[in-house]
Design an enzyme around this catalytic site. Structure first.
Site: not given
Ligand SMILES: NC(=O)C1=CN([C@@H]2O[C@H](COP(=O)(O)OP(=O)(O)OC[C@H]3O[C@@H](n4cnc5c(N)ncnc54)[C@H](OP(=O)(O)O)[C@@H]3O)[C@@H](O)[C@H]2O)C=CC1
Ligand SMILES: CC(=O)C(=O)O
Ligand SMILES: [Mg+2]
Length: 751
Positions: A321, A198, A80, A289, A139, A164, A96, A84-85
């Site tokens: 998840n 989203g 969340g 998160n 993400d 997501d 992950k 941030l790129g």
């Protein structure tokens, strides 16, 4: 309450040690000889290339494709935290990847693509298709994520899954099924408010509607408020599909009388007033998160009747998840699936919901330090539940086969389930259960070497992990300076510094020591020096007097010296029955090697004692002991005087009528390898040995260090056993983690 307080420093250290990042690659084939090289590379490698060219399906047989998943992101919706790129998203993606490996034994690499252009993104991923058995998108913000996933699904012949969206939807559905069951409500009847329109939000609502939630009962909101029919600002086609006719305009309006709140938006988006206005027995899943829309404490303060879940692991009911993607891919990969379809996702959700309603095995209770049972604080399985690996992929694979996406259907499902069980590393569960036992014991552990930054870090970690109280022996100003230099200034007030100057027990300690040593050449001054100035002795005295439950030392001085000092306070000599047992963990196996600390050159009677202590430590660690007396000969061949005592030790045990398996003498390969054991059908071992009694301390030290240096084995110990109190001595090369492990062993009362 969130129990395990993590600091920024903890998080950064974790990512820096032992090497930057969270994973590395290892070869699975031998790469030592010229022949290995010729097979792994040119010319041998040409043969599987030709085979795959002739029959592409054989790529699953000759390459790692079938168990390799790419975690791919462009970093536009990192948790969340926002856009941030690509580069800054890498820690999450590496995370992950390691979750894939840890929970489902899926190999995974993270790939961060530096583009926000869906075309460029899709091209890059599509071209990588041959490498992987599946693609896990992560993400990527909405609405681009919908376009990207749809296109890649059409263009690729392997599962493409946006975690997501669907991972979150599956877990949310599983948790909601159980939460509604507990609150006596039906999905068709409940009023649902979902905040965050989203990737996660749209997918959650779509799945819940496909499971019976009514369109008119569901209100979705985003940064602009409620998505009502006719709204034009900040809209897209995916949001429009969920627009409803309503007078509600703000989230607060929508939450009035709602039965369910689902948050996949941002930290703090929900207020206590909003929660207070919900219907009786509300369900609140605040899944943002790293920080939820509202904390469970805040929600429960105004609505004690609420069932609350978050995405975090430090509260009950983790709706995250992580419970989905490892097992969905495991099942999909094992049937060489072309896709992960809706039926597979629903099968996953239903299997998770069903699992949570079952009796929870003791193993899970051990890992969490408390008994869990289906109810308001346990609506969904916990990530460390060992049943997940064999229950969820089987459900997913069955659904995939039924719906025709399997390229290679599984014929024997029972055998498949068994193979899934054997994928998990048993050593991980031993470490986990030790941690849980320590947490339940809440022991006070004294760390003798408070002048060493590693020890201080371990002490802080011990306490912050909720294991119990950490005492460090040292000078307050020195501890303060060292903690500050380590970036742990705030820990100064957390841990207690103990020393001869601030204890009221010094005279008692000295009297005790004098009584023990007065006839061994120690006068009153020597005693004062030992008790007041030697931190090892001081810590041991605290332990002896019950002012701590366990002690850890040895990080700054050679273990032989430390043992000598400990011997002033405790009876830890060879003839007292003290023994060092070292646990070596490697590739899913654990063996205990003993005596690694006390006996230099044990005779057959000592060896029998050592075996008994080794067996006792094995049981303490949850292993059923099988002891082997090791030598360079097996059952008399070759004949050697040096092997004689190893032959005699089992005979000594015969006369003691012990209640564990033992055998010897034998070489280490016979001890560990069932095929080598077949040559000795008379052997009394029913399987590979897990306690190895070695002929002398030097051979013990060589074996352990060889495993550590050559194989990269995890080493815990030597665990000092037979002293009657938990005294643990680590080595001078210990890392913070090694010291912490020894503290955990001490805290569990293993001695
Ligand atoms: N627990 C879990 O397993 C998971 C949790 N999540 C969490 O869900 C959240 C969203 O992730 P994701 O869907 O991937 O991100 P996206 O960027 O795709 O979507 C974010 C959505 O949230 C909305 N939003 C953001 N801030 C607010 C706010 N303060 N109030 C209302 N709406 C808001 C945005 O509104 P707008 O459209 O107006 O910009 C947008 O619709 C993150 O916090 C993420 O950590 C995600 C996946 C899994
Ligand atoms: C859990 C997760 O995937 C997220 O918060 O984005
Ligand atoms: Mg995510």
């Amino acid at each position: 309450m969130a129990k395990n307080k993590l600091t920024r420093e903890d998080a950064l250290q974790f990512h820096m040690q032992p090497t930057p990042g969270k994973w590395e690659i290892q070869a699975t084939v031998p790469m030592t000889t010229q022949r290995d090289l010729s097979l792994a590379y040119s010319p041998g490698v040409a043969i599987p290339c030709e085979e795959i060219f002739a029959n592409p399906a054989t790529a699953y047989d000759y390459t790692n494709k079938g168990n390799l998943v790419a975690v791919i992101s462009n970093g536009t919706a990192v948790l969340g935290l926002g856009n941030l790129g690509a580069l800054a998203s890498k820690p999450v993606m590496e995370g992950k990847s390691v979750l894939f490996k840890r929970f489902a034994d899926v190999n995974s690499i993270d790939i961060e693509l530096d583009t926000e252009d869906p075309d460029a993104f899709c091209n890059a991923v599509r071209l990588m298709g041959p490498t992987f058995g599946g693609i896990n998108l992560e993400d990527i913000k909405a609405p681009e994520c919908f376009i990207i996933e749809q296109r890649l699904k059409e263009e690729m012949d392997i599962p493409v899954f946006h975690d997501d969206q669907h991972g979150t939807a599956v877990i949310c559905a599983a948790g909601l099924l159980n939460a509604l069951y507990l609150s006596g409500k039906k999905i068709e009847d409940v009023k649902i408010v979902l905040n965050g329109a989203g990737a996660a939000g749209i997918a959650c609502l779509e799945l819940l509607k496909s499971m019976g939630a009514r369109h008119d009962n569901c209100i979705m909101a985003d940064t602009k408020g409620v998505i009502y029919q006719g709204r034009t600002e900040g809209m897209n086609q995916w949001k429009s599909a969920h627009a409803v006719v309503t007078d509600a305009r703000s989230l607060a309006d929508a939450m009035k009388d709602a039965d369910v709140f689902l948050g996949v938006s941002a930290k703090g988006a929900v207020t206590q007033d909003m929660v207070a206005s919900m219907a009786p027995n509300p369900v609140i899943f605040a899944m943002a998160n790293p920080d939820p829309e509202i904390t469970p404490e805040e929600a429960h303060a105004v609505r004690p009747d609420a069932i609350v879940a978050t995405g975090r692991s430090d509260y009950p009911n983790q709706v995250n998840n992580v419970l989905g993607f490892p097992y969905l891919f495991r099942g999909a990969l094992d049937i060489h699936a072309r896709a992960i379809n809706d039926e597979m996702k629903i099968a996953c959700a239903e299997a998770l919901a069903a699992l949570a309603r079952e009796d929870v095995p003791d193993e899970v209770a051990m890992a969490y330090g408390k008994k869990l049972s289906f109810g308001r604080d346990y609506i969904i399985p916990t990530p460390f539940d060992p049943r997940l690996i064999h229950r969820i992929p089987t459900a997913v694979a069955r659904a995939g086969m039924k719906t025709g996406v399997a390229r290679r259907p599984i014929v024997d499902m029972d055998a498949y389930e068994l193979s899934l069980k054997s994928r998990m590393d048993p050593t991980a569960s031993i470490l986990r259960s030790l941690n849980a036992r320590a947490r339940a014991a809440q022991s006070t552990v004294v760390f003798a070497e408070g002048d060493d930054p590693r020890v201080l870090r371990a002490a802080v970690l011990y306490q912050r992990a909720g294991m119990g109280k950490a005492l460090v022996v040292g000078r307050s100003d020195d501890v303060r300076a060292k903690l500050t230099a380590e970036g742990l200034a705030e820990a100064v007030d957390e841990i207690e510094v103990v020393n001869a100057a601030n204890t009221i027990h010094l005279e008692t300690y000295k009297a005790f020591l004098y009584k023990r040593l007065q006839r061994n050449g120690f006068d009153a001054q020597d005693i004062h020096r030992l008790a007041a100035r030697d931190r090892h002795v001081f810590a041991a005295l605290m332990l002896a007097h019950g002012h701590a439950d366990g002690m850890v030392t040895g990080a700054t001085r050679k273990s032989a010296h430390v043992l000598e000092l400990i011997n002033h306070v405790f009876d830890a000599q060879p003839h007292d029955g003290a023994v060092g047992v070292t646990a070596v963990l490697h590739k899913g196996r654990i063996v205990l090697i003993t005596d690694t600390l006390v006996h230099e050159w044990p005779d057959e009677n000592d060896l029998a004692d050592i075996a008994e202590r080794g067996a006792s430590v094995a049981r303490d660690l949850g292993l059923e002991p099988r002891v082997a007396f090791l030598s360079f000969s097996t059952f008399g061949s070759p004949v050697s005087e040096r092997a004689e005592k190893m032959r005699k030790a089992p005979v000594v045990l015969d006369n003691r009528r012990v209640d564990f398996e033992y055998e010897g003498e034998m070489t280490v390969d016979v001890a560990l390898n069932p095929r080598a054991q077949e040559n000795y059908p008379f052997s009394r071992l029913t399987g590979p040995a897990n306690v190895l009694v070695v002929p002398a301390r030097h051979s013990a030290s060589i074996s352990v260090k060889l495993m550590q240096e050559m194989a990269g084995a995890t080493v815990i110990g030597p665990i000092l056993s037979g002293v009657g109190k938990p005294v643990q001595i680590c080595s001078t090369v210990s890392t913070v983690n090694d010291i912490l492990n020894m503290a955990v062993i001490a805290a569990c009362g293993i001695d």
